[in-house]
Design an enzyme around this catalytic site. Structure first.
Site, PDB file in Angstrom:
ATOM      1  N   HIS A   6       0.829  -1.199   0.000  1.00 58.54           N
ATOM      2  CA  HIS A   6       0.000   0.000   0.000  1.00 58.54           C
ATOM      3  C   HIS A   6       0.868   1.257   0.000  1.00 58.54           C
ATOM      4  O   HIS A   6       1.558   1.544   0.973  1.00 58.54           O
ATOM      5  CB  HIS A   6      -0.893  -0.035   1.249  1.00 58.54           C
ATOM      6  N   GLU A  33       0.671  -0.839  -4.826  1.00 57.10           N
ATOM      7  CA  GLU A  33      -0.451   0.081  -5.019  1.00 57.10           C
ATOM      8  C   GLU A  33       0.080   1.494  -4.895  1.00 57.10           C
ATOM      9  O   GLU A  33       0.907   1.783  -4.028  1.00 57.10           O
ATOM     10  CB  GLU A  33      -1.533  -0.168  -3.959  1.00 57.10           C
ATOM     11  N   ASP A  35      -0.887   5.984  -5.968  1.00 51.18           N
ATOM     12  CA  ASP A  35      -1.898   6.996  -6.279  1.00 51.18           C
ATOM     13  C   ASP A  35      -1.307   8.000  -7.260  1.00 51.18           C
ATOM     14  O   ASP A  35      -0.191   8.479  -7.061  1.00 51.18           O
ATOM     15  CB  ASP A  35      -2.316   7.746  -5.012  1.00 51.18           C
ATOM     16  N   HIS A  48      -0.655  10.535  -2.523  1.00 54.79           N
ATOM     17  CA  HIS A  48      -2.015  10.223  -2.091  1.00 54.79           C
ATOM     18  C   HIS A  48      -2.871  11.462  -1.869  1.00 54.79           C
ATOM     19  O   HIS A  48      -3.984  11.565  -2.387  1.00 54.79           O
ATOM     20  CB  HIS A  48      -1.976   9.390  -0.802  1.00 54.79           C
ATOM     21  N   GLU A 105      -4.208   3.837  -8.526  1.00 52.47           N
ATOM     22  CA  GLU A 105      -5.430   4.530  -8.126  1.00 52.47           C
ATOM     23  C   GLU A 105      -5.405   5.931  -8.718  1.00 52.47           C
ATOM     24  O   GLU A 105      -4.481   6.709  -8.456  1.00 52.47           O
ATOM     25  CB  GLU A 105      -5.564   4.620  -6.606  1.00 52.47           C
TER      26      GLU A 105
END
Length: 227
Positions: A6, A33, A35, A48, A105
């Site tokens: 993450h 993962e 962003d 993020h 994301e």
């Protein structure tokens, strides 16, 4: 079940930095993962928050700053390292040298052309087979599907879970990524019946990890390697 780091290996290194991504690879995660957002001058960067205040020694919104302005700040998020904000193309180049997967994301739901620009960059790097997409924005995922129809797209839900839980089925998406606290066994059965894959975030305890592994969901998003 794939174990995704993450924001990189964020339990031990500054989140969403090349250092955290490289350490996730070394640690043995199945994937990463991250962003993505767009700067004032159109550069796709990995962060993020809308603002840089929490993770760097600077202040301001990402979309109000140029890439060169962002480079003057240290994005170490309280760690001792001196690290810069990375670009999406840097991570794609790194992922291409591995057999890992990457969940991107699309965090920025304001800047124009986000879905197009991200999809084209993935195509240009030739890493379509390694990339999975997610966003809180249903519209962004539907748009990504137009550019990359074969790629996995998931909607992200948190406090709006009950209200929006059927969206992946209704709009023919591939998955749902939700706060693990909302994902009960009956929900997992529902998604399996409708051929919707599930990602649970952010799992911090071994018992929760073991539950979802037993349920055979697709993704476990973790800050620490638990497998």
């Amino acid at each position: 079940m794939y174990d995704l780091a993450h924001r990189g290996y964020s339990a031990h290194y500054p989140e969403n930095t090349m250092l955290a991504f490289k350490k996730a690879i070394e640690a043995g995660f199945d994937g990463i993962e991250t962003d993505v957002q767009k700067t004032k001058d159109g550069v796709l960067v990995l962060i993020h928050d809308d603002k840089i205040n929490r993770t760097s020694n600077g202040k301001g919104k990402v979309r109000d700053l140029t890439y060169q302005e962002l480079l003057q700040y240290n994005f170490n998020n309280g760690f001792k390292e001196d690290v810069k904000i990375p670009r999406l193309d840097e991570l794609l180049s790194l992922i291409k040298t591995t057999n890992m997967i990457l969940n991107i994301e699309i965090k920025d739901i304001i800047s124009e052309g986000m879905a197009h620009d991200v999809a084209m960059m993935v195509k240009d790097h030739g890493v379509e087979d390694q990339i999975f997409f997610s966003s809180v924005s249903l519209e962004r995922m539907v748009e990504i599907k137009r550019y990359l129809p074969q790629n996995y797209c998931a909607v992200i839900l948190n406090r709006d879970y009950k209200k929006r839980k059927e969206e992946p089925v209704t709009f023919h998406l591939d998955g749902i990524h939700a706060n693990f606290k909302y994902l009960k066994e009956k929900d997992l059965i529902y998604y399996k019946e409708h051929h919707i894959d599930v990602g649970a975030w952010t799992i911090l305890k071994q018992k929760d990890y073991d539950f979802f592994k037993q349920q055979d969901i697709l993704f476990a998003f973790t800050n620490e390697l638990l497998k």
